[in-house]
Design an enzyme around this catalytic site. Sequence first.
Site, mmCIF file in Angstrom:
data_model
loop_
_atom_site.group_PDB
_atom_site.id
_atom_site.type_symbol
_atom_site.label_atom_id
_atom_site.label_comp_id
_atom_site.label_asym_id
_atom_site.label_seq_id
_atom_site.Cartn_x
_atom_site.Cartn_y
_atom_site.Cartn_z
ATOM 1 C CG HIS A 1 -2.134 -0.963 1.253
ATOM 2 N ND1 HIS A 1 -3.182 -0.941 1.978
ATOM 3 C CD2 HIS A 1 -2.200 -2.116 0.293
ATOM 4 C CE1 HIS A 1 -3.675 -2.000 1.728
ATOM 5 N NE2 HIS A 1 -3.480 -2.520 0.792
ATOM 6 C CG ASP A 2 5.148 3.308 1.684
ATOM 7 O OD1 ASP A 2 4.423 4.355 1.950
ATOM 8 O OD2 ASP A 2 6.097 3.148 1.659
ATOM 9 C CB VAL B 1 -0.015 5.884 -2.014
ATOM 10 C CG1 VAL B 1 -0.687 7.289 -1.845
ATOM 11 C CG2 VAL B 1 -1.336 5.048 -2.387
ATOM 12 N N GLY C 1 5.060 6.194 -4.164
ATOM 13 C CA GLY C 1 6.166 5.506 -4.071
ATOM 14 C C GLY C 1 6.657 4.828 -2.695
ATOM 15 N N PRO D 1 -5.204 -0.513 -5.895
ATOM 16 C CG PRO D 1 -3.605 -2.221 -6.696
ATOM 17 C CD PRO D 1 -3.740 -1.111 -5.807
ATOM 18 C CG HIS E 1 -4.714 -11.135 -1.509
ATOM 19 N ND1 HIS E 1 -5.420 -10.441 -2.485
ATOM 20 C CD2 HIS E 1 -3.824 -10.117 -1.010
ATOM 21 C CE1 HIS E 1 -5.522 -9.474 -2.393
ATOM 22 N NE2 HIS E 1 -4.609 -9.152 -1.407
ATOM 23 C CB THR E 2 -0.787 -17.075 -0.403
ATOM 24 O OG1 THR E 2 -0.644 -18.509 0.313
ATOM 25 C CG2 THR E 2 0.480 -16.603 0.123
ATOM 26 C CG ASP F 1 -4.627 -19.714 0.735
ATOM 27 O OD1 ASP F 1 -5.583 -20.982 0.788
ATOM 28 O OD2 ASP F 1 -3.400 -19.944 0.564
ATOM 29 C CG ASP G 1 0.652 -22.467 0.665
ATOM 30 O OD1 ASP G 1 -0.090 -21.688 -0.003
ATOM 31 O OD2 ASP G 1 0.282 -23.474 1.325
#
Length: 334
Positions: free
Chosen positions: A74-75, A78, A80, A166, A196-197, A250, A258
């Site tokens: 997230h950093d 926005v 950089g 996003p 997002h795993t 997940d 994984d």
Amino acid sequence: MLISMGASFIRTPTLLFLLLIAMGAAALVQGQGTRVGFYFRTCPQAESIVQKTVISHFQSNPAIAPGLLRMHFHDCFVRGCDASILINGSSTEKTTGPNRLLNGYDVIDDAKTRLEAACPGVVSCADILALAARDSVVLTKGITWRVPTGRKDGRVSLASEVNNLPAPRDSIEVQKQKFADKGLTDQDLVTLVGGHTIGTSACQFFRYRLYNFSTTTANGADPSMDAAFVTQLQSLCPADGDGSRRIALDTGSPNRFDTSFFTNLRNGRGVLESDQKLWTDASTRTFVQRFLGVRGLLGLNFNLEFGRSMVKMSNIGIKTGTEGEIRTVCTAIN
């Protein structure tokens, strides 16, 4: 020994000397940005201090691992990778929905306190965040990578700019464009979303997919979702239930780094709509299949590619020299 160059000759020692000069110039240019081992002389224990701090907090609260990984992402998206997400204030990035509930802010503050005691005014908060994200992946059984350091901290943080992130409802085309705007490829997109795993999402960010989403399914849910999975999620996220309840992104191995996340996408078990679209869209599905080792396609090693994409992402819009500063505390500009 002489090396022929047309009509002239250059002695080997002279050639080596010129090569050394060229290498030195290249190193100088690299030193103006990020490089691995940036703190080798000024704070040799920097990476070790960050690692020990992350481990200490992880042992009592494993949720900091996905939190720190998301925080770095997230950093970087926005302004950089400049630690602007860490600044406190009434209308800073930190106050927004995507950032307010992230776990791990206390980890960064703790690491900064320890680093200031060991090496005052040397290590930036932006670098701490990049290192902590890597260490979080390793703690959840992912493999390590070498993190380039040397970023400076930014002096501006605006809540209004978080719209650049996003979002769960983004189409594939919008996701691609947001990543392309940062110099990242479609493969980087699939790879980094694979983070997002580990971690969770609140019901409020995906519950709309479960109720009155479509007239083509008997249960009214998103037709790209597995029917049994819809039933499972509906029991966890009732239409009138608590929107802040956290659900694993997940469902196969939410605490292990994984490829189970990609298996879920193939099986219609992606929690976020934007995630599931990585499978339903042919242009990104191929990368998911390659991570899963589908026969007939050139395979990709997820852990290896994740490290490479993270290094690319961690160099987005970095500030060096007088463009930034080394904050004394990460929550406020100097």
